[in-house]
Design a protein around this motif. Structure first.
Motif, PDB file in Angstrom:
ATOM      1  N   PRO A 159       0.747  -1.240  -0.101  1.00 10.53           N
ATOM      2  CA  PRO A 159       0.021  -0.073  -0.057  1.00 10.53           C
ATOM      3  C   PRO A 159       0.941   1.090  -0.103  1.00 10.53           C
ATOM      4  N   GLY A 160       1.710   1.481  -1.242  1.00 15.29           N
ATOM      5  CA  GLY A 160       2.287   2.776  -1.309  1.00 15.29           C
ATOM      6  C   GLY A 160       2.094   3.703  -2.085  1.00 15.29           C
ATOM      7  N   LEU A 161       2.713   4.463  -2.575  1.00 15.56           N
ATOM      8  CA  LEU A 161       2.535   5.458  -3.819  1.00 15.56           C
ATOM      9  C   LEU A 161       2.268   5.029  -4.855  1.00 15.56           C
ATOM     10  N   GLY A 162       3.036   3.908  -5.473  1.00 19.24           N
ATOM     11  CA  GLY A 162       2.816   3.200  -6.748  1.00 19.24           C
ATOM     12  C   GLY A 162       1.405   2.661  -6.650  1.00 19.24           C
ATOM     13  N   ARG A 163       1.154   1.946  -5.721  1.00 18.58           N
ATOM     14  CA  ARG A 163      -0.384   1.279  -5.795  1.00 18.58           C
ATOM     15  C   ARG A 163      -1.361   2.291  -5.835  1.00 18.58           C
ATOM     16  N   LEU A 164      -1.173   3.281  -4.923  1.00 14.65           N
ATOM     17  CA  LEU A 164      -2.077   4.651  -4.908  1.00 14.65           C
ATOM     18  C   LEU A 164      -2.333   5.317  -6.219  1.00 14.65           C
ATOM     19  N   LEU A 165      -1.097   5.511  -6.919  1.00 14.49           N
ATOM     20  CA  LEU A 165      -1.082   6.014  -8.375  1.00 14.49           C
ATOM     21  C   LEU A 165      -1.998   4.996  -9.107  1.00 14.49           C
ATOM     22  N   MET A 166      -1.884   3.995  -9.218  1.00 10.16           N
ATOM     23  CA  MET A 166      -2.599   2.951 -10.082  1.00 10.16           C
ATOM     24  C   MET A 166      -4.338   3.152  -9.761  1.00 10.16           C
ATOM     25  N   PHE A 167      -4.530   2.956  -8.469  1.00 13.87           N
ATOM     26  CA  PHE A 167      -5.723   3.233  -8.016  1.00 13.87           C
ATOM     27  C   PHE A 167      -6.395   4.523  -8.687  1.00 13.87           C
ATOM     28  N   ALA A 168      -5.667   5.563  -8.718  1.00 12.35           N
ATOM     29  CA  ALA A 168      -6.413   6.666  -9.146  1.00 12.35           C
ATOM     30  C   ALA A 168      -6.413   6.917 -10.564  1.00 12.35           C
ATOM     31  N   MET A 219     -10.170   6.809 -12.457  1.00  9.20           N
ATOM     32  CA  MET A 219     -10.043   8.276 -12.886  1.00  9.20           C
ATOM     33  C   MET A 219     -10.359   9.229 -11.753  1.00  9.20           C
ATOM     34  N   ASP A 220      -9.678   9.124 -10.789  1.00  9.27           N
ATOM     35  CA  ASP A 220      -9.578  10.057  -9.619  1.00  9.27           C
ATOM     36  C   ASP A 220      -8.626  11.104  -9.949  1.00  9.27           C
ATOM     37  N   VAL A 221      -9.066  12.108 -10.609  1.00  6.66           N
ATOM     38  CA  VAL A 221      -8.191  13.138 -11.198  1.00  6.66           C
ATOM     39  C   VAL A 221      -7.347  13.920 -10.259  1.00  6.66           C
ATOM     40  N   PRO A 222      -8.053  14.339  -9.097  1.00 12.25           N
ATOM     41  CA  PRO A 222      -7.236  15.153  -8.081  1.00 12.25           C
ATOM     42  C   PRO A 222      -6.423  14.485  -7.423  1.00 12.25           C
ATOM     43  N   LEU A 223      -6.311  13.150  -7.307  1.00  8.40           N
ATOM     44  CA  LEU A 223      -5.458  12.128  -6.490  1.00  8.40           C
ATOM     45  C   LEU A 223      -4.388  11.685  -7.390  1.00  8.40           C
ATOM     46  N   LEU A 224      -4.855  11.639  -8.579  1.00 12.33           N
ATOM     47  CA  LEU A 224      -3.586  11.301  -9.720  1.00 12.33           C
ATOM     48  C   LEU A 224      -2.631  12.424  -9.955  1.00 12.33           C
ATOM     49  N   GLN A 225      -3.346  13.522  -9.843  1.00  8.14           N
ATOM     50  CA  GLN A 225      -2.409  15.151 -10.003  1.00  8.14           C
ATOM     51  C   GLN A 225      -1.500  15.004  -8.626  1.00  8.14           C
TER      52      GLN A 225
END
Length: 319
Positions: free
Chosen positions: A264-273, A277-283
């Motif tokens: 559960p790190g930044l890379g997995r969070l990026l893939m989730f975003a 299509m969670d644009v604010p989280l992706l940005q």
């Protein structure tokens, strides 16, 4: 040195400003409608229009960018569209877990990669040199996702030594915490260590044939002292740059490794975003990755300037 540091800090600020524009533009042109992603494909046109107005999606692009950039400058990362929660605590928790993974990995990459490179370089043409060279060739050729699969099959499946996926908090004990980290770290270190060791080996071979090393030997200095005091500091100059580049490569590798190991790190969070299509989280995730890469290059440049005064004084190699 102060002027050099200020110049490099200014370049990072400019880099982050340019990247913020690019990241915002990329997320704007992504296919799909954010409102439909949140409400579902069967949402009514009225509900979609209401949500778009609430999120400010109907505003001109430059207005949306200025609103987003202003929030970043004030420490407001926005709100996740999918989870309906503030992004900051979610993001910093993921960044902390990835920092543990990346910090231990890059430390091992530096220590093991430099040691192997020096070991092979001072034994140039011997059996040890050939063994290290072949091993590093194989490590570079095999992609991270394949290493991850092989490592899981051997150490989690066949030997059953370590868990294949997941994360354990320190509150559950240091042993459980470490066991969940070993396989992801092993995967990240394997390929990157090969890059560092190969460059260190090549640089060490060139340095050992230089005039100042020959002069040190002619003065009767022990070989260990010649290597440690005269050859190694100069041979490590290009390695520092590669280590900074490897931090950037590792940020890409972390996405793959964390996804495969369900870490559960930044890379997995990026893939989730991306998937949701969670644009604010992706940005927010992309801005953090950009900053990490820029900061690692700054550290590398400062170390390089410290070790090589010609850089900070702006002199060429012919001066």
């Amino acid at each position: 040195m102060t002027g050099y540091v200020l110049k490099r800090l200014l370049s990072i600020v400019l880099t982050m400003a340019v990247m913020s524009v690019l990241i915002f533009w990329i997320t704007q042109v992504m296919p799909g409608n954010v409102a439909y992603m949140i409400l579902g494909d069967f949402a009514s046109a009225e509900d979609v229009a209401t949500l778009e107005a609430k999120l400010g999606l109907n505003d001109p692009a430059y207005v949306q960018y200025l609103r987003w950039a202003s929030g970043l400058l004030h420490g407001d990362l926005g709100r996740s569209l999918v989870m309906d929660r503030p992004i900051a605590p979610i993001l910093w928790d993921a960044v902390g877990k990835s920092a543990i993974l990346a910090g231990i990995s890059i430390g091992l990459v530096a220590l093991l990669g430099i040691w192997l490179g020096v070991y092979a370089g001072v034994r140039h043409g011997k059996t040890a040199d050939h063994v290290v060279s072949v091993t590093t060739y194989v490590n570079i050729a095999v992609p991270e996702f394949l290493w991850a699969i092989v490592i899981i099959m051997i150490f989690a499946g066949y030997l059953n030594w370590f868990p294949a996926t997941g994360y354990s908090d320190l509150s559950n004990g240091v042993g459980a915490w470490a066991r969940h980290l070993i396989l992801p770290i092993f995967t990240l270190v394997t390929g990157l260590m090969a890059h560092v060791s190969r460059l260190t080996r090549s640089s060490m071979i060139d340095t050992m044939q230089s005039q100042y090393v020959r002069a040190a030997r002619a003065r009767g200095l022990p070989e260990s002292l010649v290597i440690r005091r005269h050859a190694l500091p100069n041979a490590l100059l290009p390695t520092i740059t590669v280590l900074a580049i490897d931090v950037g490569i590792m940020m890409g590798g972390i996405v793959v490794v964390e996804t495969i190991f369900s870490y559960p790190g930044l890379g997995r969070l990026l893939m989730f975003a991306i998937q949701n299509m969670d644009v604010p989280l992706l940005q927010a995730c992309m801005m953090v990755i950009t900053f990490v890469y820029a900061a690692s290059n700054l550290v590398a440049d400062l170390l390089y300037a410290f070790l090589n005064p010609r850089v900070r004084y702006g002199r060429s190699s012919n001066d």
